[in-house]
Write a protein that holds these residues in place. Structure first.
Motif, PDB file in Angstrom:
ATOM      1  N   LEU A  35       0.827  -1.203   0.000  1.00 23.75           N
ATOM      2  CA  LEU A  35       0.000   0.000   0.000  1.00 23.75           C
ATOM      3  C   LEU A  35       0.866   1.259   0.000  1.00 23.75           C
ATOM      4  CD1 LEU A  35      -3.008   0.409  -0.176  1.00 23.75           C
ATOM      5  CD2 LEU A  35      -3.044   0.768   2.278  1.00 23.75           C
ATOM      6  N   PHE A  38       1.801   1.929  -3.449  1.00 20.02           N
ATOM      7  CA  PHE A  38       0.665   2.505  -4.167  1.00 20.02           C
ATOM      8  C   PHE A  38       0.530   3.993  -3.838  1.00 20.02           C
ATOM      9  CE2 PHE A  38      -3.886   3.676  -4.008  1.00 20.02           C
ATOM     10  CZ  PHE A  38      -4.134   3.683  -5.379  1.00 20.02           C
ATOM     11  N   VAL A  71      -5.948   3.832  -9.398  1.00 25.56           N
ATOM     12  CA  VAL A  71      -5.793   2.380  -9.287  1.00 25.56           C
ATOM     13  C   VAL A  71      -5.535   1.781 -10.661  1.00 25.56           C
ATOM     14  CG1 VAL A  71      -6.933   0.217  -8.665  1.00 25.56           C
ATOM     15  CG2 VAL A  71      -7.154   2.212  -7.176  1.00 25.56           C
ATOM     16  N   VAL A  99      -4.628  -2.977  -2.308  1.00 28.94           N
ATOM     17  CA  VAL A  99      -5.364  -1.742  -2.604  1.00 28.94           C
ATOM     18  C   VAL A  99      -6.866  -1.988  -2.507  1.00 28.94           C
ATOM     19  CG1 VAL A  99      -5.825   0.021  -4.355  1.00 28.94           C
ATOM     20  CG2 VAL A  99      -3.496  -0.844  -4.036  1.00 28.94           C
TER      21      VAL A  99
END
Length: 124
Positions: A35, A38, A71, A99
Motif C-alpha cells: 500500500l 501505491f 488504481v 489496494v
C-alpha cells in the motif's frame, strides 16, 4: 471517558480500519509495504502511512473518479513490470489485493471488474 473516545477515534482511522481487515501479522506487514508503494505512485509521499491513508480516503470519497484512475494507472504500471519480467503475475495480484482491501474496508467504491479485466489475473 477520554480513553473510550480515543479508542473510537482510532477505529474510525482509515489505517486502523484497514488493519482490522487482516488477521495474520505477516499479511499486515506485506500489505503495508504494498500500500505504501501505491500511495507513492499516486503522489502521496508526505507523512506517515496513517496520514497518507487518511488523505487518500478523504480524497477518494470526494472524487471516486480520481481513485479509479489512480488504481487503473497503478495496475497498468505493475502489469508492464510483469511483461518485462520484473515481477510475477502473482505479485501483481497481491498489489491489487492490498489496494482493494484498503478501499473496501474504508467504503471507497470502485468498479473492480473494469480494472481486473485487463490484468489477466484471477478475480480478487
Amino acid at each position: 471517558m477520554q480513553a473510550e473516545e480515543e479508542a473510537s477515534s482510532s477505529m474510525m482511522d482509515p489505517w486502523s480500519i484497514f488493519l482490522y481487515g487482516m488477521k495474520a501479522p505477516m499479511t499486515r506487514e506485506k500489505y503495508r509495504g504494498r500500500l505504501a508503494k501505491f500511495f507513492d505512485f499516486v503522489g502521496l509521499t508526505e507523512g506517515t502511512i496513517e496520514e497518507r491513508a487518511k488523505t487518500f480516503t478523504e480524497r477518494g470519497k470526494k472524487d471516486p473518479d480520481w481513485v479509479f484512475l489512480s488504481v487503473l494507472r497503478f495496475a497498468q504500471a505493475q502489469k508492464e513490470r510483469v511483461v518485462i519480467g520484473q515481477i510475477s503475475p502473482a505479485t501483481l495480484r497481491n498489489y491489487i489485493k492490498a489496494v482493494k482491501l484498503f478501499c473496501e474496508m474504508n467504503d471507497i467504491v470502485i468498479t473492480w471488474k473494469k480494472i481486473i479485466r485487463h490484468l489477466w489475473i484471477l478475480p480478487l
